[in-house]
Design a protein around this motif. Structure first.
Motif, PDB file in Angstrom:
ATOM      1  N   UNK A   2       0.816  -1.207   0.000  1.00 50.27           N
ATOM      2  CA  UNK A   2       0.000   0.000   0.000  1.00 50.27           C
ATOM      3  C   UNK A   2       0.852   1.260   0.000  1.00 50.27           C
ATOM      4  N   UNK A   3       2.154   1.099   0.021  1.00 55.06           N
ATOM      5  CA  UNK A   3       3.054   2.241  -0.059  1.00 55.06           C
ATOM      6  C   UNK A   3       4.284   1.817  -0.844  1.00 55.06           C
ATOM      7  N   UNK A   4       5.025   2.805  -1.341  1.00 60.12           N
ATOM      8  CA  UNK A   4       6.265   2.548  -2.068  1.00 60.12           C
ATOM      9  C   UNK A   4       7.412   3.102  -1.224  1.00 60.12           C
ATOM     10  N   UNK A   5       8.141   2.245  -0.510  1.00 54.25           N
ATOM     11  CA  UNK A   5       9.185   2.749   0.388  1.00 54.25           C
ATOM     12  C   UNK A   5      10.256   3.568  -0.316  1.00 54.25           C
ATOM     13  N   UNK A  10      13.094   4.590   1.693  1.00 54.75           N
ATOM     14  CA  UNK A  10      13.106   3.260   2.291  1.00 54.75           C
ATOM     15  C   UNK A  10      13.432   2.192   1.266  1.00 54.75           C
ATOM     16  N   UNK A  11      13.366   0.937   1.681  1.00 54.54           N
ATOM     17  CA  UNK A  11      13.646  -0.175   0.777  1.00 54.54           C
ATOM     18  C   UNK A  11      13.009  -1.457   1.300  1.00 54.54           C
ATOM     19  N   UNK A  12      12.830  -2.402   0.390  1.00 49.24           N
ATOM     20  CA  UNK A  12      12.326  -3.732   0.733  1.00 49.24           C
ATOM     21  C   UNK A  12      13.540  -4.648   0.838  1.00 49.24           C
ATOM     22  N   UNK A  13      13.772  -5.195   2.011  1.00 46.70           N
ATOM     23  CA  UNK A  13      15.056  -5.829   2.282  1.00 46.70           C
ATOM     24  C   UNK A  13      15.048  -7.350   2.256  1.00 46.70           C
ATOM     25  N   UNK A  14      13.921  -7.998   2.605  1.00 51.90           N
ATOM     26  CA  UNK A  14      14.002  -9.450   2.807  1.00 51.90           C
ATOM     27  C   UNK A  14      12.619 -10.085   2.722  1.00 51.90           C
ATOM     28  N   UNK A  35      14.524  -6.022  -5.746  1.00 52.02           N
ATOM     29  CA  UNK A  35      14.851  -5.078  -6.824  1.00 52.02           C
ATOM     30  C   UNK A  35      13.579  -4.332  -7.191  1.00 52.02           C
ATOM     31  N   UNK A  36      13.639  -3.009  -7.194  1.00 48.73           N
ATOM     32  CA  UNK A  36      12.469  -2.202  -7.532  1.00 48.73           C
ATOM     33  C   UNK A  36      12.277  -2.217  -9.046  1.00 48.73           C
ATOM     34  N   UNK A  37      11.136  -2.715  -9.489  1.00 48.69           N
ATOM     35  CA  UNK A  37      10.821  -2.794 -10.912  1.00 48.69           C
ATOM     36  C   UNK A  37      10.184  -1.503 -11.394  1.00 48.69           C
ATOM     37  N   UNK A  62      11.711  -1.235   5.075  1.00 52.04           N
ATOM     38  CA  UNK A  62      11.833   0.044   5.765  1.00 52.04           C
ATOM     39  C   UNK A  62      10.912   1.038   5.079  1.00 52.04           C
ATOM     40  N   UNK A  63       9.876   1.528   5.729  1.00 55.29           N
ATOM     41  CA  UNK A  63       8.906   2.394   5.042  1.00 55.29           C
ATOM     42  C   UNK A  63       9.481   3.733   4.611  1.00 55.29           C
ATOM     43  N   UNK A  64      10.486   4.245   5.317  1.00 54.64           N
ATOM     44  CA  UNK A  64      11.092   5.519   4.952  1.00 54.64           C
ATOM     45  C   UNK A  64      12.483   5.596   5.567  1.00 54.64           C
TER      46      UNK A  64
END
Length: 279
Positions: A2-5, A10-14, A35-37, A62-64
């Motif tokens: 629902x959000x784009x870190x 932020x980032x998506x880590x695992x 990996x952000x597409x 991490x949201x931000x």
């Protein structure tokens, strides 16, 4: 998500895969970072030897920038992906009430029934349910348009749905764009629902379904002598709980556009738009 870190640093880590819904057992597989597409879409690369079946996942992100790690425990994954089916055998097992994990024979039987129900839908819609991938190389976007919009790219002149999967900027300043052209039925809930419930009914009404898949017809009563059996009556069309019909998918049929024929225009000065006066 629902959000784009990435938009806030932020980032998506695992991602961690578990074999139980409580996510209390051992971690069966892990991957990361993602990996952000494109906006709101991230990709993990899992091991190729992950067994077929259902996995319950925990995604850490991490949201931000500067925020604490957050764990999303709502992700569920059925492997393998990309089989050409709009639903998985595990989803059909849920519809039938068959416990998981599935046996190899159950998995093959469910795949066959899903394929047959899917073929009925494709025949009615007169279009395939799996989109075709296409890659554009060395292209430049139209100005003032978002890069995730198909209108921003020189898409081939096709009368169908076009979805931008990813776009990558090349060293020379142009882009490599990956598209999906056609109806992506796996992302359309009404089509997925229809395929699932009709595949389930096909199994329930097949001889020996109870013995082979655990999904036989629902028995409501048996006579004392065992000489008669009554089965549950399904709701009729239009009632709550009734099975959807093919007509409910009519909005997904491709529309044929034709120019309306017009009468031939008389030659000037008796026809056309040029003004004619006598003098």
């Amino acid at each position: 998500m629902h959000c784009d870190p990435a938009e806030d640093g932020g980032q998506v880590t695992r991602i961690d895969l578990y074999g139980d819904a409580g996510r209390t057992g051992a971690v069966l597989e892990s991957a990361g970072p993602a990996v952000r597409i494109r906006e709101g879409v991230y990709r993990f690369t899992l091991a190729e030897d992950a067994p077929d079946g259902r996995y319950w996942c925990t995604v850490t992100f991490t949201p931000e920038e500067g925020a604490a790690l957050v764990k999303d425990r709502t992700v569920r994954l059925d492997l393998p992906l990309g089989t050409g089916l709009v639903a998985s055998p595990e989803q059909l097992a849920d519809e039938l009430g068959v416990p998981l994990p599935l046996t190899p024979q159950q998995r093959e039987d469910f795949r066959d029934q899903l394929g047959k129900a899917q073929a009925d839908v494709a025949g009615y819609l007169k279009r395939p349910l799996v989109p075709v991938p296409k890659t554009l190389r060395g292209v430049s976007p139209q100005p003032f348009l978002p890069l995730d919009s198909a209108k921003a790219w020189p898409v081939p002149d096709v009368d169908d749905v076009v979805k931008v999967l990813s776009y990558t900027k090349d060293p020379d300043g142009t882009y490599t764009v990956r598209l999906l052209i056609g109806l992506d039925a796996a992302a359309e809930d009404p089509i997925v629902h229809y395929v699932l419930v009709h595949a389930a009914e096909r199994i329930r009404n097949s001889p020996g379904a109870e013995a082979t898949s655990g999904g036989g017809r629902r028995v409501t009563s048996v006579s004392a002598e065992g000489q008669s059996v009554s089965y549950e009556t399904a709701p009729v069309t239009g009632q709550a709980g009734a099975l959807p019909t093919l007509d409910s998918l009519g909005d997904y049929r491709k529309r044929l556009w034709r120019t309306l024929p017009t009468a031939a225009v008389a030659p000037w000065p008796y026809g056309g738009r040029r003004l004619y006066r006598r003098w």
